[in-house]
Enzyme design. Sequence first.
Site: not given
Length: 356
Positions: A29, A33, A42, A79, A156
């Site tokens: 990652r 952020r 973003r 992702d 998921y």
Amino acid sequence: MPDSRPRNDNFLRALLKKPVERTPIWLMRQAGRYLPEYCATRQRAGDFLSLCKSPDLACEVTLQPLARYDLDAAILFSDILTVPDAMGLGLYFETGEGPRFQRPLREESAINRLLAPDPRERLGYVLDAVRTIRKALDNAVPLIGFSGSPYTLACYMVEGGGSRDFRHIKTMLYARPDLLHRILDVTTEAVIAYLNAQIECGAQAVMIFDTWGGSLADAAYAEFSLAKLQNIVAGLHKTWEGEKIPSIIFTKGGGLWLEKIAASGCDGVGLDWNVNIGDARRRVGDKVALQGNLDPNVLFAPPETIKAEAIKVLTAFGVSGPGSTGHVFNLGHGISQFTPPEHVEALVETVHNFRF
Ligand code: CP3
């Protein structure tokens, strides 16, 4: 054939256990952020999924951590959940709540209809991003492609989003293992096609994120996660345009099963911070390279502590300096969004300057 070997190929060399000039480092990652420039891009994209679906903006954020730090690899910005999205489950992100699917997979009829998507038809935006990033990198460092593992993706898909107890998927695993195997086998086929397409478009190594494999019981891990990972590794391109394409398997919480993961046919095994990387190395010998395994929370501490903790990992692994090999430095899981960006600089410098 054009020479497409990266000028800094320490990352690929370490994975293939060839001598390196220094221990290579990249961070899971690494584009995220914690970087203000990521947040700005973003915002321009509108939201996270639009950022993933724009090859130019995905390329822009992939390069941002490399502009700041002397990292030894780039990782495709995307992702793992783009694959189930391409299978028609309807991915969306609820602000502050993480990923969700509009159509979770619970019904037998829907499971029977599930098909592996053709990545060139349904995931063309990812493949365009891979090509765009390779061009922009101009062979400075290698580009890593990735996918989720079948079991992690199934978590998921069946739960419909993140979960604390995995109640739905574990009910299926024990009550209807045939249905879960069907999901996992279709997903395995999808992952093989997806990773091979990334390789054909320019990915120079691939990593499989098995984030939830560690939630499984011992026998269930072997049957529902590792067996599928083995099938994936067997189906991947081993070389492309004359270059070896190493693969990395990362099962979070998989320290118990290290020998088995190392025997799967992959080139590198990712380690979370629960294991001592020196013990791990003694357990697998030189069968595979090891990637990891600093606790990402170390990055909240002052730079002197970060330096000391990084040296503990390097020393535990046991070799460093010219000629040494087999270690790719990384965190044990993704970098936190609350990490101070300057602390990453201290980590990268420590790893690169380390000599016994
Ligand atoms: O490593 C990289 O820099 C490459 C990009 C990457 C992302 N996600 C970007 C991302 C990779 C390799 C992933 C993998 C991923 N995605 C995993 C496996 C690895 C892991 O972290 O366990 C999983 C389980 C996912 C699913 C996912 N995507 C979740 C649970 C979330 C929400 C997390 C959160 O912090 O809100 C995402 C979103 C996501 N994927 C973000 C990023 C940078 C944050 C999105 C944002 O900008 O809001």
